[in-house]
Motif scaffolding. Structure first.
Motif, PDB file in Angstrom:
ATOM      1  N   ALA A 166       7.066 -19.764  15.770  1.00 40.97           N
ATOM      2  CA  ALA A 166       7.171 -19.426  14.352  1.00 40.97           C
ATOM      3  C   ALA A 166       7.646 -20.654  13.589  1.00 40.97           C
ATOM      4  O   ALA A 166       7.939 -21.687  14.181  1.00 40.97           O
ATOM      5  CB  ALA A 166       8.142 -18.261  14.161  1.00 40.97           C
ATOM      6  N   ALA A 167       7.730 -20.531  12.276  1.00 44.99           N
ATOM      7  CA  ALA A 167       8.234 -21.622  11.449  1.00 44.99           C
ATOM      8  C   ALA A 167       9.745 -21.778  11.612  1.00 44.99           C
ATOM      9  O   ALA A 167      10.299 -22.838  11.331  1.00 44.99           O
ATOM     10  CB  ALA A 167       7.878 -21.388   9.985  1.00 44.99           C
TER      11      ALA A 167
ATOM     12  N   THR B 141      20.777 -28.893  22.886  1.00 42.25           N
ATOM     13  CA  THR B 141      19.812 -27.812  22.724  1.00 42.25           C
ATOM     14  C   THR B 141      18.455 -28.412  22.375  1.00 42.25           C
ATOM     15  O   THR B 141      18.366 -29.450  21.717  1.00 42.25           O
ATOM     16  CB  THR B 141      20.227 -26.818  21.622  1.00 42.25           C
ATOM     17  OG1 THR B 141      20.458 -27.530  20.402  1.00 42.25           O
ATOM     18  CG2 THR B 141      21.470 -26.043  22.007  1.00 42.25           C
ATOM     19  N   ALA B 142      17.401 -27.751  22.834  1.00 38.07           N
ATOM     20  CA  ALA B 142      16.036 -28.131  22.489  1.00 38.07           C
ATOM     21  C   ALA B 142      15.413 -26.946  21.769  1.00 38.07           C
ATOM     22  O   ALA B 142      15.565 -25.795  22.196  1.00 38.07           O
ATOM     23  CB  ALA B 142      15.237 -28.480  23.733  1.00 38.07           C
ATOM     24  N   GLU B 143      14.743 -27.231  20.669  1.00 36.45           N
ATOM     25  CA  GLU B 143      14.121 -26.169  19.879  1.00 36.45           C
ATOM     26  C   GLU B 143      12.710 -26.569  19.503  1.00 36.45           C
ATOM     27  O   GLU B 143      12.388 -27.752  19.439  1.00 36.45           O
ATOM     28  CB  GLU B 143      14.941 -25.886  18.623  1.00 36.45           C
ATOM     29  CG  GLU B 143      15.032 -27.073  17.688  1.00 36.45           C
ATOM     30  CD  GLU B 143      16.017 -26.895  16.536  1.00 36.45           C
ATOM     31  OE1 GLU B 143      16.848 -25.983  16.590  1.00 36.45           O
ATOM     32  OE2 GLU B 143      15.949 -27.694  15.587  1.00 36.45           O
ATOM     33  N   ILE B 144      11.875 -25.568  19.283  1.00 36.64           N
ATOM     34  CA  ILE B 144      10.496 -25.812  18.865  1.00 36.64           C
ATOM     35  C   ILE B 144      10.173 -24.915  17.675  1.00 36.64           C
ATOM     36  O   ILE B 144      10.685 -23.795  17.567  1.00 36.64           O
ATOM     37  CB  ILE B 144       9.494 -25.557  20.014  1.00 36.64           C
ATOM     38  CG1 ILE B 144       8.072 -25.944  19.574  1.00 36.64           C
ATOM     39  CG2 ILE B 144       9.587 -24.135  20.533  1.00 36.64           C
ATOM     40  CD1 ILE B 144       7.065 -25.987  20.703  1.00 36.64           C
ATOM     41  N   PHE B 145       9.361 -25.437  16.781  1.00 34.88           N
ATOM     42  CA  PHE B 145       8.850 -24.623  15.674  1.00 34.88           C
ATOM     43  C   PHE B 145       7.488 -25.161  15.287  1.00 34.88           C
ATOM     44  O   PHE B 145       7.085 -26.261  15.676  1.00 34.88           O
ATOM     45  CB  PHE B 145       9.815 -24.600  14.484  1.00 34.88           C
ATOM     46  CG  PHE B 145      10.133 -25.944  13.893  1.00 34.88           C
ATOM     47  CD1 PHE B 145       9.412 -26.431  12.813  1.00 34.88           C
ATOM     48  CD2 PHE B 145      11.159 -26.714  14.415  1.00 34.88           C
ATOM     49  CE1 PHE B 145       9.724 -27.666  12.256  1.00 34.88           C
ATOM     50  CE2 PHE B 145      11.468 -27.954  13.875  1.00 34.88           C
ATOM     51  CZ  PHE B 145      10.742 -28.428  12.795  1.00 34.88           C
ATOM     52  N   THR B 146       6.754 -24.345  14.562  1.00 31.25           N
ATOM     53  CA  THR B 146       5.412 -24.712  14.147  1.00 31.25           C
ATOM     54  C   THR B 146       5.329 -24.727  12.629  1.00 31.25           C
ATOM     55  O   THR B 146       6.242 -24.272  11.953  1.00 31.25           O
ATOM     56  CB  THR B 146       4.375 -23.755  14.761  1.00 31.25           C
ATOM     57  OG1 THR B 146       3.060 -24.227  14.450  1.00 31.25           O
ATOM     58  CG2 THR B 146       4.543 -22.342  14.244  1.00 31.25           C
ATOM     59  N   ASN B 147       4.226 -25.210  12.111  1.00 29.58           N
ATOM     60  CA  ASN B 147       4.055 -25.275  10.662  1.00 29.58           C
ATOM     61  C   ASN B 147       3.569 -23.952  10.090  1.00 29.58           C
ATOM     62  O   ASN B 147       3.422 -23.829   8.887  1.00 29.58           O
ATOM     63  CB  ASN B 147       3.090 -26.395  10.296  1.00 29.58           C
ATOM     64  CG  ASN B 147       1.686 -26.111  10.805  1.00 29.58           C
ATOM     65  OD1 ASN B 147       1.510 -25.649  11.928  1.00 29.58           O
ATOM     66  ND2 ASN B 147       0.694 -26.401   9.986  1.00 29.58           N
ATOM     67  N   ALA B 148       3.311 -22.951  10.923  1.00 32.68           N
ATOM     68  CA  ALA B 148       2.831 -21.652  10.438  1.00 32.68           C
ATOM     69  C   ALA B 148       3.777 -20.544  10.872  1.00 32.68           C
ATOM     70  O   ALA B 148       4.250 -20.547  12.006  1.00 32.68           O
ATOM     71  CB  ALA B 148       1.424 -21.380  10.965  1.00 32.68           C
ATOM     72  N   ALA B 149       4.054 -19.600  10.011  1.00 33.32           N
ATOM     73  CA  ALA B 149       4.955 -18.503  10.339  1.00 33.32           C
ATOM     74  C   ALA B 149       4.278 -17.459  11.230  1.00 33.32           C
ATOM     75  O   ALA B 149       4.906 -16.831  12.050  1.00 33.32           O
ATOM     76  CB  ALA B 149       5.461 -17.847   9.078  1.00 33.32           C
TER      77      ALA B 149
END
Length: 129
Positions: free
Chosen positions: A26-27, A117-125
């Protein structure tokens, strides 16, 4: 100055990349790695010599709504590494690896533990096409 080995840790979000272990992107950033490096035994003379090597691997779904995915690595909440990668043209699921090296400040070492901590997110919700 005596050489000291401080710690070795592993954080594993899932033992498999099969459903239901897959978590939708998710975003909003999603934490997929969280480790605490113990530094309580580091002598005062070595606190400025601590080196941390962090490696990670993740597999992402190539969704047509995603143009980019971003991975951040944080030390005690502060971003120390970021990388952004695009979606493959093939639309196949892809695995990505990254490596981050940190030289934490002596003050962080002196606290006795450093959290990464490692986190990931995308440009789209949305995660469904």
């Amino acid at each position: 100055m005596t050489i000291q080995f401080v710690d070795l840790r592993l954080s594993n979000q899932a033992a498999s990349d099969a459903t239901p272990a897959v978590i939708p992107l998710a975003a909003t950033p999603l934490v997929f790695g969280d480790i605490g490096i113990q530094t309580a035994g580091v002598s005062a003379e070595n606190q400025g010599n601590v080196r941390v090597l962090l490696t990670g691997f993740l597999k992402v779904e190539n969704n047509p709504l995603f143009n980019t995915n971003t991975v951040n690595v944080r030390r005690n909440g502060t971003i120390i590494f970021t990388t952004t990668f695009g979606v493959a043209i093939s639309r196949e699921n892809e695995a990505f690896g990254f490596t981050a090296v940190d030289i934490p400040p002596p003050a962080a070492v002196a606290t006795g533990q450093i959290q990464y901590t490692a986190e990931i997110f995308t440009n789209a919700a949305a995660t469904d096409p």
